[in-house]
Motif scaffolding. Structure first.
Motif, PDB file in Angstrom:
ATOM      1  N   HIS A 145      75.564  69.305  90.641  1.00 47.44           N
ATOM      2  CA  HIS A 145      74.713  70.110  91.506  1.00 47.44           C
ATOM      3  C   HIS A 145      73.240  69.856  91.206  1.00 47.44           C
ATOM      4  O   HIS A 145      72.874  69.435  90.111  1.00 47.44           O
ATOM      5  N   VAL A 174      69.585  71.902  91.344  1.00 50.85           N
ATOM      6  CA  VAL A 174      68.845  73.158  91.479  1.00 50.85           C
ATOM      7  C   VAL A 174      67.386  72.803  91.762  1.00 50.85           C
ATOM      8  O   VAL A 174      66.781  72.021  91.025  1.00 50.85           O
ATOM      9  N   LEU A 187      77.013  75.170  87.534  1.00 46.49           N
ATOM     10  CA  LEU A 187      76.045  75.958  88.265  1.00 46.49           C
ATOM     11  C   LEU A 187      76.113  77.445  87.902  1.00 46.49           C
ATOM     12  O   LEU A 187      75.083  78.102  87.707  1.00 46.49           O
ATOM     13  N   VAL A 201      72.457  78.759  86.296  1.00 49.70           N
ATOM     14  CA  VAL A 201      71.474  79.427  87.145  1.00 49.70           C
ATOM     15  C   VAL A 201      70.917  80.712  86.521  1.00 49.70           C
ATOM     16  O   VAL A 201      69.698  80.912  86.493  1.00 49.70           O
ATOM     17  N   THR A 226      70.042  75.641  95.815  1.00 51.54           N
ATOM     18  CA  THR A 226      70.945  74.705  95.149  1.00 51.54           C
ATOM     19  C   THR A 226      71.710  73.910  96.202  1.00 51.54           C
ATOM     20  O   THR A 226      71.892  74.358  97.340  1.00 51.54           O
TER      21      THR A 226
END
Length: 325
Positions: free
Chosen positions: A242, A244, A282, A286, A305
């Motif tokens: 992922h 961000v 994630l 986060v 994201t």
């Protein structure tokens, strides 16, 4: 030989499984003091859709033009379907199809006349009616080329590239100017060509297109291949599943070490004021990112994201977006 999935035999009777569609070894081309292509090695197999991506000036256009026989290399090996342009030029012209990024057709000819003209260049090929239908140009059959829209001219260029029933097809920005429906239709057509054992060399500025169509992708920059692999392999090379992204309300220094020290954060970069973190987990990363930024007294103006994509690979390798050019 029609464009169907039942044929996988080259024009000389050999099984396509034994024929390399494209082989480049030590390819080099310079213009004055500029090295456009610097020792490129590539190998593309039959039935493969191979993507060649790179920003302007990366060398991909010169590489493609050398493969198409439009430009001579300074040195290196170039083989198409186990033939070369020095000894088999006429034969190769019967076996390949080319769609240029922008093709100039005679404005006064109709769509049908244009396809008929290109069909006359080949010893074998696809029926004109079939290729016009395949390109979704039936309603424009009797229309003059000068009155076509940009997207319709792109579809006509595709029709002319396919009318010789090529074993190796070069597509340079094939969906530029197409509406979403026509773009999806071309994607389906490329899938059918792959099933028929045809090989496609594709350049595109649309990362979703490359990810959707290409079996393998090479990324070029400064005349060299800087990454090569399947879309999945290249995306995995980002280091996290992922991305961000966040922006700050003011131009403030960020303690990058505190962010990259968070478990699951693989890397950090800044692109046009937007901070980007590559993250593997994630859901755990986060909250810790928020806590780190809050602890630094930083106010967020944006935060989002997304799953890692080829665009993230490209930006990470070249430092720019593909369409920035």
């Amino acid at each position: 030989m029609p464009l169907t999935a039942s044929q996988n035999i080259s024009s000389d009777g050999r099984s396509s499984a034994t024929v390399r569609s494209l082989l480049l070894r030590g390819l080099r081309k310079t213009y004055a003091d500029v090295v456009a292509v610097d020792g490129v090695d590539l190998e593309v197999m039959p039935g493969e859709c191979f993507g060649l991506l790179g920003p302007n000036g990366a060398g991909k256009t010169t590489t493609i033009e050398i493969c198409e026989g439009l430009t001579a290399p300074d040195s290196g090996t170039v083989e198409l379907l186990e033939r070369n342009w020095n000894s088999h030029a006429n034969e190769l012209r019967q076996l390949i199809g080319i769609q240029l990024q922008e093709t100039q057709f005679p404005d006064k000819l109709t769509v049908e006349e244009t396809v008929l003209l290109f069909r006359s260049f080949f010893h074998r090929g696809v029926a004109v009616d079939e290729i016009i239908r395949m390109a979704q140009l039936d309603e424009k059959r009797k229309s003059r080329v000068g009155g076509l829209s940009g997207g319709q001219k792109q579809r006509l260029a595709m029709a002319c590239a396919l009318v010789g029933d090529p074993e190796l097809l070069f597509l340079d920005e094939p969906t530029t100017g197409l509406d979403p429906q026509a773009r999806r239709h071309l994607w389906d057509l490329v899938d059918d060509l792959k099933k028929a054992g045809r090989t496609i060399i594709l350049t595109t500025h649309y990362m979703d297109e490359a990810e959707r169509l290409c079996d393998r992708i090479a990324i070029m920059d400064h005349g060299k291949i800087i990454a090569l692999g399947t879309p999945q392999q290249l995306i995995a090379s980002v280091g996290g599943e992922h991305i961000v992204e966040f922006a700050l309300g003011t131009d403030t220094n960020v303690d990058v070490a505190s962010l990259t020290g968070i478990p699951g954060v693989q890397s950090h970069r800044v692109d046009a004021g937007l901070h980007q973190l590559s993250v593997s987990e994630l859901h755990t990363a986060v909250p810790l990112i928020f806590a780190s930024l809050k602890g630094q007294g930083l106010a967020l103006s944006e935060f989002r994201t997304h799953s890692a994509t080829l665009e993230d690979v490209f930006v990470g390798l070249t430092g720019r977006n593909l369409r920035d050019e």
